[in-house]
Design an enzyme around this catalytic site. Structure first.
Site, PDB file in Angstrom:
ATOM      1  N   ASP A  48      -3.504   7.967  -0.894  1.00 61.47           N
ATOM      2  CA  ASP A  48      -3.849   7.095  -0.117  1.00 61.47           C
ATOM      3  C   ASP A  48      -5.160   6.702  -0.607  1.00 61.47           C
ATOM      4  O   ASP A  48      -5.217   5.865  -0.454  1.00 61.47           O
ATOM      5  CB  ASP A  48      -3.573   7.807   1.123  1.00 61.47           C
ATOM      6  CG  ASP A  48      -4.040   6.821   2.312  1.00 61.47           C
ATOM      7  OD1 ASP A  48      -3.575   5.225   2.419  1.00 61.47           O
ATOM      8  OD2 ASP A  48      -4.332   7.059   3.204  1.00 61.47           O
ATOM      9  N   HIS A 100       0.805  -1.031  -0.282  1.00 54.43           N
ATOM     10  CA  HIS A 100      -0.017   0.042   0.092  1.00 54.43           C
ATOM     11  C   HIS A 100       0.513   1.959   0.016  1.00 54.43           C
ATOM     12  O   HIS A 100       0.529   1.910  -0.725  1.00 54.43           O
ATOM     13  CB  HIS A 100      -1.217  -0.020   0.933  1.00 54.43           C
ATOM     14  CG  HIS A 100      -1.899   1.376   1.547  1.00 54.43           C
ATOM     15  ND1 HIS A 100      -2.621   2.097   0.327  1.00 54.43           N
ATOM     16  CD2 HIS A 100      -1.993   2.313   2.792  1.00 54.43           C
ATOM     17  CE1 HIS A 100      -3.103   3.192   0.400  1.00 54.43           C
ATOM     18  NE2 HIS A 100      -2.007   3.472   1.964  1.00 54.43           N
ATOM     19  N   GLU A 111       1.235   5.640  13.389  1.00 54.81           N
ATOM     20  CA  GLU A 111      -0.393   5.278  13.964  1.00 54.81           C
ATOM     21  C   GLU A 111      -0.236   3.336  13.522  1.00 54.81           C
ATOM     22  O   GLU A 111      -0.825   3.510  14.540  1.00 54.81           O
ATOM     23  CB  GLU A 111      -1.465   5.783  12.208  1.00 54.81           C
ATOM     24  CG  GLU A 111      -2.265   5.065  12.618  1.00 54.81           C
ATOM     25  CD  GLU A 111      -3.388   5.225  11.669  1.00 54.81           C
ATOM     26  OE1 GLU A 111      -4.522   4.535  11.423  1.00 54.81           O
ATOM     27  OE2 GLU A 111      -3.319   6.331  10.636  1.00 54.81           O
ATOM     28  N   ASP A 112       0.385   3.030  12.626  1.00 59.84           N
ATOM     29  CA  ASP A 112       0.761   1.225  12.769  1.00 59.84           C
ATOM     30  C   ASP A 112       1.023   0.870  14.015  1.00 59.84           C
ATOM     31  O   ASP A 112       0.691  -0.488  14.506  1.00 59.84           O
ATOM     32  CB  ASP A 112       0.209   0.700  11.865  1.00 59.84           C
ATOM     33  CG  ASP A 112      -0.962   1.468  11.018  1.00 59.84           C
ATOM     34  OD1 ASP A 112      -2.633   1.872  11.432  1.00 59.84           O
ATOM     35  OD2 ASP A 112      -1.110   1.417   9.825  1.00 59.84           O
TER      36      ASP A 112
END
Length: 755
Positions: A181, A90, A118-119
């Site tokens: 995105d 991605h 974030e992840d």
């Protein structure tokens, strides 16, 4: 951007977490319209990006970007997309889209790293140390707020969106990476279930496509709309796609004939132009069918032509050539070169009746205009060179992005901010003129309120009425392109809550709300304190000091958070001063504002409440009778409006007082009332030439100003003039009336009260 002013469908989208990071064992998705293929998880995963960036970046930058890829690949190890692909596919695909726009190295590194904070719990400081502060700021602007406690998921998502837009206001690359995105997520929607796909598609149509349009990214807008259409209405999409494919064969000869005719005509004028036929997107066909209630066979203008020439002059020459070849459709010509769209788009549009009576749209523009039309703000990176400057586009984009900061400075919470930003994402605009001929671009549905605030905040704050094309008009009038607008102001005029019903721009709405929350808040506190002091005086006690424990007890029992909240409620009529005053005498729970309580407490209220008439939202001078200093007054306490003041002989007030006598209080004028309040007169006169001018001259001679006027019985010999004007007090009004009576044709003058 439930939240007030934001559609329920968008809120539903915000309340759910993005589906693209969940583990689901489904086959990999195939893009519906994908000019840039999504990379597959192979060993050469990053080679596609490298081959692109090597064409415009030096080797040192390429090496840094590769290092960012290795960092992201390691950070996302073991993480899978809902399609079953490794998650790293991605950010690589997002970077490839950004590389197509030829974004700079820091933006490309941010695209690769946009999900690591974030992840994967990577710190911003770690990115800054490993790469640089610029990359860290971009990644931070793209990171949602996941670890802060919010009252609801909707509030968290709205705040995350506000964070991203404010980061965009400082650096447009944030939104470009975010749009890339979203584009890759839309291209791979087949990897999620239908319900989530519809939610994401709807969010894209409501938010991301309008943002892309606002930035002039027309290619991106078209792809967003068609991908979202396919996901939201899959059956309609398939039917329309098949119908369009079937129509290709029957209309191919038509397009070829028109192309040949144009190519044969242009050389005679020394013009070498690029001619390309195009067709409407499936989404735009669907939208037109829905809005105009047409079937596919009734939508004739499916095809169009774009003619790209070298110079501005050639655009208008080509327009003349086309109008000689085919008959133009009246009202279907638009000159976006002379008056560009708000996103910088420039082109000539004309619709002509082609062979067999088929209407066909033509767009005529220069090469430079075409770059901007297709790629918008991204064309700054795509086509920048020494001989091509996009200063106008950059200035327009900067003005809009700067307006986000202006809105933020006047906005209290994320939901309100998002509401105001959504207002500014209208795709259509109207163009109006100032009295000096300056063109002002406003969203469709804009009113003089929006126009006033676009000129200057002070003009908006003190607006009274407007003059549109030489005619007096109220502030709620909807403007249309070509209107010449002048704003009439008064120092005594201030915004009111009703303005929000017809303000359309984010700037106007945020400024109005800011005024109501700050300036009027202070006025309400001061006026509430004044009312409480007078109510306490009726009970023969003085105002308690702010550190008196009774205040804290009163606030707790009544649900208020502070003393100022209590005083504000009194000033706005949400609490009665007499009830609050009684609480300081009687040591008992908060007295309810029932009719019995009000009868008892107001019976003791003998002291007049003194007003100036300029207390803002706390005191409203009723328009039915327009009280002036010198008039005897009465007033009613209305929750949310404070005191609504009438003359004591106003028929409207007398009628209302019979229904709610307990809410009416005695009111008087302060020794220094506000200057130039408005009142109304009805003048009957002989309808002769020039009389209206004479009356206006006499009003001006009496040092008054006309706010609004209207005439009835204009065709008869005796006419009636209804006029709203400004006066200091009853004495000044009497002087104005005497002055008007000097006009010999005037038969009668009456001060108007009641509706």
């Amino acid at each position: 951007m439930g939240l007030k002013g934001v559609s329920s469908s968008f809120l539903n989208a915000l309340r759910q977490k993005s589906p693209f990071k969940r583990k689901q064992k489904k086959p990999a998705a195939q893009s519906l319209t994908n000019p840039t293929p999504t990379p597959s998880p192979k060993g050469d995963l990053f080679d596609g990006v490298l081959s692109q960036i090597k064409t415009y970046l030096p080797s040192t930058d390429v090496a840094q970007i590769r290092e960012a890829f290795l960092f992201a690949e390691k950070a996302h190890t073991g993480q899978m997309r809902s399609s079953g692909d490794p998650y790293i596919t991605h950010p690589v695909a997002v970077t490839e889209i950004c590389a197509h726009w030829k974004l700079d190295p820091n933006a490309l590194m941010a695209a690769l790293l946009h999900d690591v904070i974030e992840d994967q719990d990577i710190k911003k400081s770690e990115i800054a140390e490993r790469f640089n502060e610029d990359v860290a700021d971009l990644v931070d602007g793209l990171t949602k707020l996941e670890r802060i406690n919010f009252a609801s998921k909707a509030e968290q998502q709205a705040e995350s969106f506000r964070k991203m837009l404010l980061a965009t206001a400082k650096d447009v690359r944030v939104i470009l990476v975010k749009l890339a995105d979203r584009l890759h997520n839309m291209r791979t929607l087949d990897g999620v279930d239908a319900t989530k796909a519809r939610r994401v598609a709807n969010e894209t149509l409501e938010i991301y496509a309008p943002i892309a349009n606002r930035l002039g990214l027309n290619n991106l807008v078209r792809e967003f709309e068609d991908l979202a259409f396919a996901a939201y209405y899959p059956n309609r999409y398939r039917v329309l796609k098949k119908a369009l494919e079937n129509a290709h064969g029957t209309r191919r000869n038509l397009l070829g004939k028109i192309t040949d005719n144009i190519r044969a005509a242009l050389p005679a004028y020394g013009i070498e132009g690029k001619i390309a036929s195009r067709e409407k997107t499936l989404y735009s066909i669907h939208k037109k069918m829905k809005e105009q209630k047409k079937s596919f066979s009734d939508v004739l203008d499916i095809y169009g032509f774009r003619i790209i020439v070298n110079t501005l002059t050639e655009c208008y020459i080509v327009l003349g050539v086309l109008h000689q070849l085919y008959r133009p459709v009246p009202g279907k010509f638009k000159d976006y070169i002379a008056i560009p769209k708000i996103n910088g788009y420039q082109s000539l549009h004309t619709t002509l009746v082609g062979p067999y009576g088929t209407p066909i749209e033509f767009q005529i523009r220069t090469i430079h205009m075409d770059h901007i039309a297709e790629e918008g703000v991204a064309s700054h990176w795509l086509y920048k060179s020494d001989d091509m400057t996009l200063s106008d586009l950059q200035k327009q984009t900067h003005r809009w992005l700067q307006s986000l900061l202006d809105i933020q400075s006047q906005t209290g919470d994320s939901s309100e901010f998002l509401d105001n930003v959504k207002v500014d994402l209208f795709p259509d605009s109207v163009y109006v003129l100032t009295p000096r001929g300056k063109i002002i671009s406003l969203p469709r549905g804009a009113t003089p309120i929006d126009f006033a605030y676009s000129i200057h905040t002070k003009i908006g704050t003190h607006a009274v009425s407007a003059i549109i094309n030489g005619q007096a008009a109220p502030l709620k009038t909807t403007l249309v392109s070509g209107d010449t607008v002048e704003i009439i102001t008064s120092d005594s005029a201030t915004p009111n809550l009703q303005w929000l019903n017809y303000a359309r721009t984010g700037k106007a709405r945020s400024e109005i709300r800011h005024y109501l929350k700050t300036v009027n808040l202070q006025e309400s506190i001061l006026f509430g304190e004044k009312l409480l002091i007078q109510a306490l005086k009726d009970l023969n006690i003085t105002m308690p000091s702010r550190d008196d424990p009774l205040w804290a007890k009163l606030a707790k029992e009544s649900g208020a958070s502070s003393i100022d909240d209590i005083l504000t409620d009194i000033g706005l009529g949400r609490r009665l001063a007499s009830v609050v005053a009684r609480r300081f005498v009687i040591d008992s729970p908060m007295i309810a504002t029932s009719a019995t309580d009000l009868d008892e407490l107001n019976a003791a209220h003998s002291t007049q409440i003194l007003i100036q008439g300029n207390e803002g939202q706390s005191v409203t001078l009723s328009r039915c009778c327009s009280p002036l200093p010198g008039d005897s007054l009465i007033a009613v306490v209305r929750p949310g409006y404070g005191l609504v003041v009438h003359t004591d002989d106003c028929p409207v007030a007398l009628n209302q007082r019979k229904k709610e006598p307990e809410r009416w209080v005695s009111v008087g004028w302060d020794d220094e009332p506000s200057k130039l309040l408005t009142t109304r007169l009805t003048i009957t006169f002989d309808n002769e030439k020039g009389v209206l001018g004479k009356i206006a001259a006499q009003i001006a001679a009496a040092d008054s100003n006309i706010v609004y006027l209207s005439m009835s019985d204009e065709a008869s010999k005796i006419a009636t003039l209804n006029i709203t004007l400004q006066a200091e007090n009853r004495k000044h009004l009497a002087q104005i009336i005497r002055s008007i009576r000097q006009v010999s044709q005037v038969r009668n003058i009456v001060r108007t009260k009641g509706f």
